[in-house]
Design a protein around this motif. Structure first.
Motif, PDB file in Angstrom:
ATOM      1  N   LYS A   9       0.828  -1.211   0.000  1.00 52.92           N
ATOM      2  CA  LYS A   9       0.000   0.000   0.000  1.00 52.92           C
ATOM      3  C   LYS A   9       0.861   1.260   0.000  1.00 52.92           C
ATOM      4  CE  LYS A   9      -3.245   2.558   2.908  1.00 52.92           C
ATOM      5  NZ  LYS A   9      -3.973   2.575   4.196  1.00 52.92           N
ATOM      6  N   LYS A  10       1.885   1.282   0.840  1.00 52.25           N
ATOM      7  CA  LYS A  10       2.756   2.454   0.950  1.00 52.25           C
ATOM      8  C   LYS A  10       3.459   2.732  -0.372  1.00 52.25           C
ATOM      9  CE  LYS A  10       6.857   4.124   3.444  1.00 52.25           C
ATOM     10  NZ  LYS A  10       7.752   4.126   2.285  1.00 52.25           N
ATOM     11  N   ASP A  11       3.943   1.688  -1.026  1.00 55.28           N
ATOM     12  CA  ASP A  11       4.651   1.869  -2.288  1.00 55.28           C
ATOM     13  C   ASP A  11       3.720   2.442  -3.362  1.00 55.28           C
ATOM     14  OD1 ASP A  11       7.215   1.019  -3.945  1.00 55.28           O
ATOM     15  OD2 ASP A  11       5.475   0.419  -5.119  1.00 55.28           O
ATOM     16  N   ILE A  12       2.521   1.901  -3.467  1.00 57.16           N
ATOM     17  CA  ILE A  12       1.578   2.388  -4.473  1.00 57.16           C
ATOM     18  C   ILE A  12       1.140   3.810  -4.155  1.00 57.16           C
ATOM     19  CG2 ILE A  12      -0.704   2.018  -5.496  1.00 57.16           C
ATOM     20  CD1 ILE A  12      -0.296  -0.978  -4.918  1.00 57.16           C
ATOM     21  N   LEU A  13       0.849   4.064  -2.875  1.00 54.96           N
ATOM     22  CA  LEU A  13       0.395   5.398  -2.474  1.00 54.96           C
ATOM     23  C   LEU A  13       1.449   6.448  -2.769  1.00 54.96           C
ATOM     24  CD1 LEU A  13      -1.632   7.268  -1.138  1.00 54.96           C
ATOM     25  CD2 LEU A  13      -0.698   6.610   1.095  1.00 54.96           C
ATOM     26  N   GLU A  14       2.716   6.152  -2.457  1.00 51.74           N
ATOM     27  CA  GLU A  14       3.767   7.129  -2.711  1.00 51.74           C
ATOM     28  C   GLU A  14       3.872   7.421  -4.205  1.00 51.74           C
ATOM     29  OE1 GLU A  14       8.550   7.733  -1.951  1.00 51.74           O
ATOM     30  OE2 GLU A  14       7.296   6.824  -0.413  1.00 51.74           O
ATOM     31  N   LYS A  15       3.702   6.418  -5.047  1.00 52.97           N
ATOM     32  CA  LYS A  15       3.773   6.634  -6.497  1.00 52.97           C
ATOM     33  C   LYS A  15       2.587   7.446  -6.993  1.00 52.97           C
ATOM     34  CE  LYS A  15       6.650   2.612  -7.461  1.00 52.97           C
ATOM     35  NZ  LYS A  15       6.714   1.209  -7.950  1.00 52.97           N
ATOM     36  N   ILE A  16       1.439   7.292  -6.336  1.00 58.12           N
ATOM     37  CA  ILE A  16       0.276   8.110  -6.694  1.00 58.12           C
ATOM     38  C   ILE A  16       0.488   9.557  -6.261  1.00 58.12           C
ATOM     39  CG2 ILE A  16      -2.168   8.508  -6.193  1.00 58.12           C
ATOM     40  CD1 ILE A  16      -2.500   5.464  -5.983  1.00 58.12           C
TER      41      ILE A  16
END
Length: 359
Positions: A9-16
């Motif tokens: 979740k953290k990885d995807i959120l940061e990319k968003i």
């Protein structure tokens, strides 16, 4: 340690949040994420479900997951009653007083706090900002991390601004991001401290300043400005500059000065803050010298323990609790869309027992 789904979740959120994944862009498939993160399908689905609930992602039946127009969704939400405080530290030194001051005002107005710290590390700041942005905040009180340099996390600060989340900055500001700030008059304060020591007969003064933060640069500049007004003793001045993770090296450099002959070592030391001053006083005692008989010491911040040292530490005031209260008040005004002005606190020299005259 974070759960596997939280890592995804953290990885995807940061990319968003950083814009690496644009609005309406399709995310990698579940199978691709399973391979990339070495996790199960359940783990991927749980991470995506969380992001969907938080309005960062939407799903198309049979077509996968896509980046939502999350900034528009956030803007339309009712203002949350939660304020984030991001500081370089939260549990030690002067920071509890600042946080307590903010909490007094915010709790009276029905707001609660979420605390995060960066340990003055931009990478940790990025992680903390990302986590805070996922909390649906009403506003942020921020102490910049390594404020002497342009923040590498400018993209996140720009995203926060686009979301219309009000921010105020305490103790420092970033050169590459404008904002409402509450700061001490660091340069003038140390200028006055240096003048004070010179008037008491000191010529060989050493300033020890942390230059990762803009406060330290301002304090260094105040020290140098005072000496420039006294060109006859300018060659006798010295300074030690260090980054936030180099305190031990700075103290070693200080030790080398202290063991010099009496006519070469400093007669007074100005420390970046009281925390450092306390360690310098210990170091002076370790090498067999006395404060203030052999060397005078002045700190900055009026840390609570400073008045209980032996000798009690001469220092410079810091607004602390009032800064926290004022930061909360300004933030609440910004939440109500009122115009606010930055604040500069005028610091005062607090004379105690760690300075003596040079005859």
């Amino acid at each position: 340690m974070a759960n596997k789904y939280e890592i995804v979740k953290k990885d995807i959120l940061e990319k968003i949040l950083s814009g690496e994944y644009d609005k309406n862009q399709q995310l990698p498939t579940e199978s691709e994420m399973m391979t990339a993160f070495s996790v199960s399908r359940y783990t991927v689905r749980r991470a995506i479900s969380d992001l969907e609930n938080e309005k960062y992602v939407y799903r198309v039946q049979g077509g996968g997951s896509f980046v939502a127009d999350w900034s528009a969704a956030k803007k339309n939400e009712e203002i949350p009653k939660v304020i984030g405080i991001l500081s370089t530290h939260v549990a030690s030194y002067i920071f509890p007083a600042i946080i307590d001051g903010a909490d007094q005002v915010l709790s009276e107005n029905g707001f609660s706090l979420i605390l995060a710290n960066t340990h003055n590390d931009p990478k940790r700041e990025r992680t903390a900002l990302t986590n805070l942005m996922s909390q649906n905040l009403g506003g942020l009180i921020i102490e910049p991390t390594q404020s002497a340099i342009d923040t590498p996390n400018i993209d996140l600060y720009q995203q926060i601004a686009q979301l219309n989340i009000p921010m105020v900055f305490i103790n420092a500001s970033y050169n590459n991001f404008e904002g409402t700030t509450l700061v001490s008059d660091d340069k003038n304060a140390i200028y006055q401290v240096t003048e004070y020591l010179i008037k008491r007969g000191h010529k060989r003064i050493t300033g020890v300043f942390q230059v990762s933060d803009v406060q330290g640069i301002h304090r260094l500049n105040g020290f140098l400005q005072s000496y420039q007004n006294h060109p006859n003793i300018l060659p006798e001045s010295s300074s030690i500059m260090y980054k936030s993770d180099e305190v031990n090296e700075a103290l070693q450099n200080m030790r080398e000065l202290l063991v010099k002959n009496p006519d070469q070592r400093p007669t007074a030391i100005i420390a970046y803050n009281d925390q450092l001053a306390i360690r310098i006083v210990d170091l002076i005692h370790e090498v067999g010298l006395k404060v203030p008989q052999d060397i005078s010491v002045i700190g900055f911040d009026d840390f609570q323990l400073s008045q209980y040292l032996s000798p009690r530490l001469t220092t410079v005031s810091h607004a602390k609790e009032k800064m926290g209260q004022d930061a909360a008040r300004l933030l609440l005004q910004k939440i109500k869309h009122h115009k606010v002005e930055s604040i500069v606190y005028h610091s005062q020299l607090i004379e105690r027992e760690s300075v003596s005259d040079i005859s």
